[in-house]
Scaffold this motif. Structure first.
Motif, PDB file in Angstrom:
ATOM      1  N   LEU A 111       9.682  81.458  25.721  1.00 46.52           N
ATOM      2  CA  LEU A 111      11.005  82.007  25.807  1.00 46.52           C
ATOM      3  C   LEU A 111      11.941  81.388  27.045  1.00 46.52           C
ATOM      4  CD1 LEU A 111      12.977  84.294  24.812  1.00 46.52           C
ATOM      5  CD2 LEU A 111      11.727  85.747  26.526  1.00 46.52           C
ATOM      6  N   VAL A 112      12.933  80.941  26.684  1.00 44.59           N
ATOM      7  CA  VAL A 112      13.942  80.245  27.823  1.00 44.59           C
ATOM      8  C   VAL A 112      15.112  81.345  28.067  1.00 44.59           C
ATOM      9  CG1 VAL A 112      15.378  78.319  28.463  1.00 44.59           C
ATOM     10  CG2 VAL A 112      13.095  78.019  27.161  1.00 44.59           C
ATOM     11  N   ARG A 113      15.293  81.696  29.188  1.00 43.68           N
ATOM     12  CA  ARG A 113      16.619  82.489  29.197  1.00 43.68           C
ATOM     13  C   ARG A 113      17.440  81.880  30.443  1.00 43.68           C
ATOM     14  NH1 ARG A 113      14.345  87.320  30.194  1.00 43.68           N
ATOM     15  NH2 ARG A 113      14.401  87.802  27.922  1.00 43.68           N
ATOM     16  N   THR A 114      18.469  81.773  30.119  1.00 45.91           N
ATOM     17  CA  THR A 114      19.705  81.416  31.312  1.00 45.91           C
ATOM     18  C   THR A 114      20.473  82.683  31.668  1.00 45.91           C
ATOM     19  OG1 THR A 114      20.639  80.481  29.705  1.00 45.91           O
ATOM     20  CG2 THR A 114      19.544  78.874  30.778  1.00 45.91           C
ATOM     21  N   THR A 115      20.847  82.898  32.863  1.00 43.49           N
ATOM     22  CA  THR A 115      21.637  83.973  33.413  1.00 43.49           C
ATOM     23  C   THR A 115      22.722  83.313  34.009  1.00 43.49           C
ATOM     24  OG1 THR A 115      19.698  85.527  33.235  1.00 43.49           O
ATOM     25  CG2 THR A 115      21.608  86.147  34.480  1.00 43.49           C
ATOM     26  N   TYR A 116      23.822  84.029  33.962  1.00 45.72           N
ATOM     27  CA  TYR A 116      24.945  83.474  34.627  1.00 45.72           C
ATOM     28  C   TYR A 116      25.964  84.556  35.229  1.00 45.72           C
ATOM     29  CZ  TYR A 116      24.209  79.309  31.759  1.00 45.72           C
ATOM     30  OH  TYR A 116      23.430  78.139  31.186  1.00 45.72           O
ATOM     31  N   PHE A 117      26.196  84.469  36.604  1.00 41.74           N
ATOM     32  CA  PHE A 117      27.233  85.275  37.161  1.00 41.74           C
ATOM     33  C   PHE A 117      27.995  84.612  38.070  1.00 41.74           C
ATOM     34  CE2 PHE A 117      28.714  88.587  40.344  1.00 41.74           C
ATOM     35  CZ  PHE A 117      29.277  89.364  39.585  1.00 41.74           C
ATOM     36  N   TYR A 118      29.516  84.378  37.732  1.00 42.85           N
ATOM     37  CA  TYR A 118      30.344  83.675  38.316  1.00 42.85           C
ATOM     38  C   TYR A 118      30.504  84.168  39.823  1.00 42.85           C
ATOM     39  CZ  TYR A 118      34.855  81.247  39.264  1.00 42.85           C
ATOM     40  OH  TYR A 118      35.947  80.918  39.811  1.00 42.85           O
ATOM     41  N   GLY A 119      30.933  85.367  39.953  1.00 41.69           N
ATOM     42  CA  GLY A 119      31.299  85.901  41.297  1.00 41.69           C
ATOM     43  C   GLY A 119      32.385  85.237  41.908  1.00 41.69           C
ATOM     44  N   GLY A 120      33.233  84.360  41.330  1.00 38.08           N
ATOM     45  CA  GLY A 120      34.451  83.934  42.164  1.00 38.08           C
ATOM     46  C   GLY A 120      33.770  82.977  43.394  1.00 38.08           C
ATOM     47  N   PHE A 121      32.669  82.357  43.283  1.00 34.04           N
ATOM     48  CA  PHE A 121      32.031  81.302  43.989  1.00 34.04           C
ATOM     49  C   PHE A 121      32.910  80.434  44.710  1.00 34.04           C
ATOM     50  CE2 PHE A 121      31.063  79.060  40.524  1.00 34.04           C
ATOM     51  CZ  PHE A 121      30.974  77.468  41.110  1.00 34.04           C
ATOM     52  N   ASP A 122      33.614  79.748  43.829  1.00 37.70           N
ATOM     53  CA  ASP A 122      34.698  78.544  44.154  1.00 37.70           C
ATOM     54  C   ASP A 122      35.945  78.979  44.455  1.00 37.70           C
ATOM     55  OD1 ASP A 122      35.290  79.427  41.536  1.00 37.70           O
ATOM     56  OD2 ASP A 122      34.867  77.435  40.662  1.00 37.70           O
ATOM     57  N   GLY A 123      36.129  80.164  44.612  1.00 36.28           N
ATOM     58  CA  GLY A 123      37.539  80.867  44.971  1.00 36.28           C
ATOM     59  C   GLY A 123      38.604  80.659  43.663  1.00 36.28           C
ATOM     60  N   GLY A 124      38.032  80.542  42.661  1.00 33.79           N
ATOM     61  CA  GLY A 124      38.663  80.821  41.387  1.00 33.79           C
ATOM     62  C   GLY A 124      38.855  82.344  40.841  1.00 33.79           C
ATOM     63  N   LYS A 125      39.616  82.156  39.924  1.00 35.03           N
ATOM     64  CA  LYS A 125      39.664  83.618  39.265  1.00 35.03           C
ATOM     65  C   LYS A 125      38.950  84.023  38.108  1.00 35.03           C
ATOM     66  CE  LYS A 125      44.280  84.515  41.126  1.00 35.03           C
ATOM     67  NZ  LYS A 125      45.966  84.895  40.683  1.00 35.03           N
ATOM     68  N   GLU A 126      38.498  82.774  37.056  1.00 36.38           N
ATOM     69  CA  GLU A 126      37.696  83.075  36.204  1.00 36.38           C
ATOM     70  C   GLU A 126      36.825  81.571  36.110  1.00 36.38           C
ATOM     71  OE1 GLU A 126      40.425  80.986  32.517  1.00 36.38           O
ATOM     72  OE2 GLU A 126      40.892  82.974  33.106  1.00 36.38           O
ATOM     73  N   PRO A 127      35.624  81.817  35.364  1.00 32.45           N
ATOM     74  CA  PRO A 127      34.786  80.839  35.147  1.00 32.45           C
ATOM     75  C   PRO A 127      34.931  79.701  34.445  1.00 32.45           C
ATOM     76  CG  PRO A 127      33.888  82.842  33.978  1.00 32.45           C
ATOM     77  CD  PRO A 127      35.224  83.332  35.018  1.00 32.45           C
ATOM     78  N   PRO A 128      34.185  78.429  34.592  1.00 36.67           N
ATOM     79  CA  PRO A 128      34.509  77.606  33.765  1.00 36.67           C
ATOM     80  C   PRO A 128      33.844  77.583  32.489  1.00 36.67           C
ATOM     81  CG  PRO A 128      32.794  77.064  35.559  1.00 36.67           C
ATOM     82  CD  PRO A 128      33.472  78.297  35.941  1.00 36.67           C
ATOM     83  N   VAL A 129      34.100  76.875  31.641  1.00 32.36           N
ATOM     84  CA  VAL A 129      33.335  76.961  30.094  1.00 32.36           C
ATOM     85  C   VAL A 129      32.716  75.587  29.953  1.00 32.36           C
ATOM     86  CG1 VAL A 129      33.606  76.868  27.597  1.00 32.36           C
ATOM     87  CG2 VAL A 129      35.117  78.323  29.082  1.00 32.36           C
ATOM     88  N   PHE A 130      31.473  75.498  29.803  1.00 31.17           N
ATOM     89  CA  PHE A 130      30.704  74.306  29.606  1.00 31.17           C
ATOM     90  C   PHE A 130      29.595  74.576  28.763  1.00 31.17           C
ATOM     91  CE2 PHE A 130      29.476  77.122  33.323  1.00 31.17           C
ATOM     92  CZ  PHE A 130      28.128  77.386  32.844  1.00 31.17           C
ATOM     93  N   ASP A 131      28.744  73.419  28.564  1.00 36.47           N
ATOM     94  CA  ASP A 131      27.693  73.482  27.457  1.00 36.47           C
ATOM     95  C   ASP A 131      26.338  73.524  28.202  1.00 36.47           C
ATOM     96  OD1 ASP A 131      29.280  72.977  25.074  1.00 36.47           O
ATOM     97  OD2 ASP A 131      29.305  71.076  25.300  1.00 36.47           O
ATOM     98  N   GLN A 132      25.231  74.116  27.350  1.00 32.04           N
ATOM     99  CA  GLN A 132      23.934  74.106  27.850  1.00 32.04           C
ATOM    100  C   GLN A 132      23.201  73.301  26.744  1.00 32.04           C
ATOM    101  OE1 GLN A 132      22.664  78.098  28.644  1.00 32.04           O
ATOM    102  NE2 GLN A 132      23.213  78.971  26.636  1.00 32.04           N
ATOM    103  N   ILE A 133      22.090  72.854  27.234  1.00 34.38           N
ATOM    104  CA  ILE A 133      21.233  71.874  26.620  1.00 34.38           C
ATOM    105  C   ILE A 133      19.824  72.188  26.770  1.00 34.38           C
ATOM    106  CG2 ILE A 133      20.493  69.342  25.977  1.00 34.38           C
ATOM    107  CD1 ILE A 133      23.557  68.583  27.175  1.00 34.38           C
ATOM    108  N   VAL A 134      18.755  72.150  25.789  1.00 38.96           N
ATOM    109  CA  VAL A 134      17.529  72.149  26.009  1.00 38.96           C
ATOM    110  C   VAL A 134      16.716  71.086  25.308  1.00 38.96           C
ATOM    111  CG1 VAL A 134      15.463  73.738  25.355  1.00 38.96           C
ATOM    112  CG2 VAL A 134      17.295  74.871  26.150  1.00 38.96           C
ATOM    113  N   ASP A 135      16.100  70.197  25.969  1.00 41.71           N
ATOM    114  CA  ASP A 135      15.341  69.114  25.362  1.00 41.71           C
ATOM    115  C   ASP A 135      16.090  68.294  24.617  1.00 41.71           C
ATOM    116  OD1 ASP A 135      12.942  69.612  26.983  1.00 41.71           O
ATOM    117  OD2 ASP A 135      11.962  70.560  25.465  1.00 41.71           O
ATOM    118  N   GLY A 136      17.382  68.300  24.727  1.00 46.98           N
ATOM    119  CA  GLY A 136      18.078  67.153  23.806  1.00 46.98           C
ATOM    120  C   GLY A 136      18.762  67.705  23.008  1.00 46.98           C
TER     121      GLY A 136
END
Length: 524
Positions: A111-136
């Motif tokens: 079971l693979v689980r990824t968790t995301y909490f932006y928290g404004g770490f980079d000083g921005g107002k909303e988190p980026p959108v990106f992709d996630q990949i497992v074993d290709g």
């Protein structure tokens, strides 16, 4: 495909998953830990943390050693769960992907689980959108914007089978990615062989859509109630709720649901049909794996039985189901669904009580993204381990997904994919070339000019498709193997400006049509 009934372990298979769900970020929402509960098997990684952290019964490890790229950042917000208080972000926009690599056992499911909490770490107002990949395999887009606005973290799940000695979990930029991809936590948990064993996992993955315990309110059920730390979210609707008088034995079910997940249910009166709209979100048109769980809520006795038919979206799912106090699961491993999903339970005329349902799981079936030839993957991993100052995306599958292959690596089409070309000239590399590079028998060109590579040049005679080898302006030493004469397709061999010695093989010196460059060495 017709559904089937299952209540005992059967045979091994493979799965992969993507699921988005929410958790409050506040530590005040954390369920209390059970005393002296052993750690579940697997990896629990707190990304960006510089120390191990304890959350309830689970010890989360820092991510050192699991990734070689990215930067750590703390989240400056009060009362965060420890695993949400740090993250790792990846600012290098030139990299095609950023990977974590974890040791696994080939053929074992996780079971693979990824968790995301932006928290404004980079000083921005909303988190980026990106992709996630497992074993290709391109798993999903990660868009946590709405959840972050609500003060929630977001998690995704995948059940994946180990394809080799490591499993890679990677993030990658999209054309619309505006800032650095990030990750807060990563889990890779061992699963039992019987779990989710009816899908052809050599061809497909399973992406979690919903996992719910019906007739329940309040907290999510997970570890230690579920030894595999799956999240069973509460689900309640307008139907009457009922509590079970006895507990099921998880080992009696292939998927091993926790007893607490079936402790309640939704039901209706004797003789009436039970309709449940679940999951609550509309589904995209696709193929799904659906598992439904039932348990008679009454105390076990010769009369504690309920018989009813199960239909999903107007199609028979299972007829004449007898839900006893011991519990039962029915499933369909390949079911076409789209839009709203309606579960209809129609009681048998002789059933003494109305139908009920206790829990459900639904996963989208996703075709795998192909595979790279195992010998090429192993050879490329050996090469990466032998070189220093590599591009940051030299981790995970070297060829897949195709738009996120390693920098400087060109691969073939089809399956299995083969590495065709290496081009890392003038990249500031150091280290040496391992002998196993010769296992890349599909490679046609090697361009490593202008680096600081040293040591001997391996025997490349098994690479029959080679047309060009450019190793000039490095620090290679030793002699050229006479077997290099066997490279009948070789048109370019640039060895100039190294520290090579000995005699150049006559078959290379006299080879018609070969552009051979040797100046700046110490050949005889």
């Amino acid at each position: 495909m017709p559904s089937r009934i299952a209540s005992f372990p059967f045979f091994l298979a493979f799965v992969a998953v993507t699921a988005a769900t929410l958790f409050p970020s506040s530590s005040s929402q954390q369920p209390p830990a059970a005393a002296a509960v052993p750690q579940p098997r697997g990896f629990y990684i707190s990304c960006g943390s510089d120390k191990d952290v304890q959350v309830g019964s689970i010890k989360w490890a820092k991510d050192e050693g699991f990734t070689a790229v990215g930067n750590a950042s703390a989240i400056n917000k009060p009362h965060l769960l420890p695993v949400l208080a740090t993250l790792r972000y990846f600012p290098d926009a030139t990299a095609r992907k950023y990977c974590y690599q974890l040791p696994v056992v080939k053929g074992t499911r996780y079971l693979v689980r990824t968790t995301y909490f932006y928290g404004g770490f980079d000083g921005g107002k909303e988190p980026p959108v990106f992709d996630q990949i497992v074993d290709g395999t391109l798993w999903s887009a990660v868009n946590t914007t709405d959840n972050y606005r609500r003060g929630m973290s977001t998690y995704f799940e995948m059940v994946a089978q180990g394809q080799g000695r490591t499993m890679s979990v990677c993030l990658a930029r999209r054309p619309d990615t505006k800032s650095s991809p990030f990750i807060s936590a990563l889990e890779v948990i061992d699963l039992a062989d019987s779990m989710y064993n009816t899908t052809d996992f050599g061809r497909f993955a399973m992406s979690t859509v919903a996992r719910s315990r019906f007739g329940s309110k309040g907290e999510i059920v997970s570890y230690p109630d579920d030894p595999y730390n799956r999240y069973w979210a509460p689900f309640a609707d307008a139907n009457p709720m009922v509590e079970s008088h006895s507990s099921i034995s998880p080992d009696d079910f292939w998927n091993q649901p926790p007893a607490k997940a079936l402790k309640a249910g939704v039901t209706t009166s004797r003789g009436k049909k039970l309709t449940v709209q679940w999951p609550t979100t509309e589904l995209p048109a696709a193929i799904y794996y659906v598992a439904l769980y039932f348990q008679d809520s009454r105390t076990a006795s010769p009369f504690s039985w309920r018989v009813f038919d199960v239909a999903v979206n107007g199609k028979d799912f299972f007829r004449g189901l007898n839900a006893s106090a011991a519990g039962v699961m029915v499933y369909s491993s390949m079911m076409q669904l789209s839009g709203k999903t309606e579960i209809l339970l129609t009681p048998n005329e002789t059933s003494p009580v109305g139908p009920l349902i206790n829990a459900g799981e639904i996963y989208q079936i996703v075709p795998l993204g192909g595979r790279t030839a195992t010998r090429d993957v192993v050879a490329m991993e050996d090469l990466a381990a032998s070189l220093k100052n590599l591009p940051p995306d030299w981790a995970g599958d070297p060829c897949l997904p195709q738009q996120h292959s390693w920098t400087g690596v060109e691969c073939s089409q089809g399956s299995p994919m083969r590495v065709l070309s290496l081009d890392l000239k003038n990249h500031g590399l150091s280290g040496s070339l391992p002998d196993s590079i010769a296992n890349l028998t599909g490679v046609k060109t090697i361009y490593l000019s202008g680096n600081n590579l040293s040591g001997p040049i391996p025997d490349l005679s098994s690479m029959h498709t080679l047309t060009a080898v450019r190793l000039d302006s490095n620090q290679f030493s030793g002699t050229i193997k006479p077997s290099m004469e066997k490279l009948v397709n070789l048109k370019e061999l640039y060895l100039n400006y190294n520290n090579l010695t000995g005699k150049m093989p006559d078959g290379l010196k006299n080879k018609a049509g070969l552009d051979l460059r040797t100046e700046g060495n110490k050949f005889e």
